[in-house]
Design a protein around this motif. Sequence first.
Motif: not given
Length: 259
Positions: A1-29
């Motif tokens: 699946m297409y994905h983007e990783i934004l913000g902090r790049t260090d693996p120890a950073a707190p990670t937030l995974v966002f999942s949109s609704g029926l439209g299914g697009s990362a753009r929603f956030w």
Amino acid sequence: MYHEILGRTDPAAPTLVFSSGLGGSARFWGPQLPVLLENYRVVLYDQSGCGRSPATLPEGYSIGDMAREVLALLDSLKIERCHFIGHALGGLVGLEMALQRPSLLQSQVLINAWSRPNDHSARCFAVRKTLLRDSGPAAYVQAQALFLYPADWIAAHSAQLAEDDAHALAHFPEPGNLLKRIAALQAFDVDGRLADITTPTLVIANRDDMLVPWQQSERLAARMPRAELKVLTYGGHASSVSDPGVFNEVLLAFVQEQN
């Protein structure tokens, strides 16, 4: 699946995974990113069969399948712990992930989600299916704002919505995929398993949501042993877009408590 990783790049950073609704697009956030990128690693993705993740979805495609796809994505990124934030259908994906692999989730935020079908939402989704089948994608897109936002917000943001409608129509998913996604959320039912979900959870509802009654969120919070409920007074079904200041404040406060 297409994905983007934004913000902090260090693996120890707190990670937030966002999942949109029926439209299914990362753009929603998009309205959430300005307050997150300095302190968090943010993972966004287009769901299978949507946007930049082309696929032909199989018959019987389910929310469980969607959860397994996200788990496979996170495994490929070597993400072992994360905070999961899901809106509507995305919240259903979060519930499935909490059942399939609870060790992955440090916390979850469920926004205008539900644990089982309800008659009001079923009527709304039946209307959307009829629009798509009988009138086509343009009518479906035109009606979408009516399900997502408060009436006064729609009236005040006509230019923005015109741009959003044009983008949605230009990137409209294959109608068969969309119908299978609607069927998946209509069939979703984990009501009898909510007590098994021990992930720390914030359930956000909007009292003026005309697509999913806020009492569905109340039911979620009451039946999950480590869940808390926050009912917002304004914003409709997609308050993360229509009232992002209030929404972001609530989201950040919860995530910060979990770190």
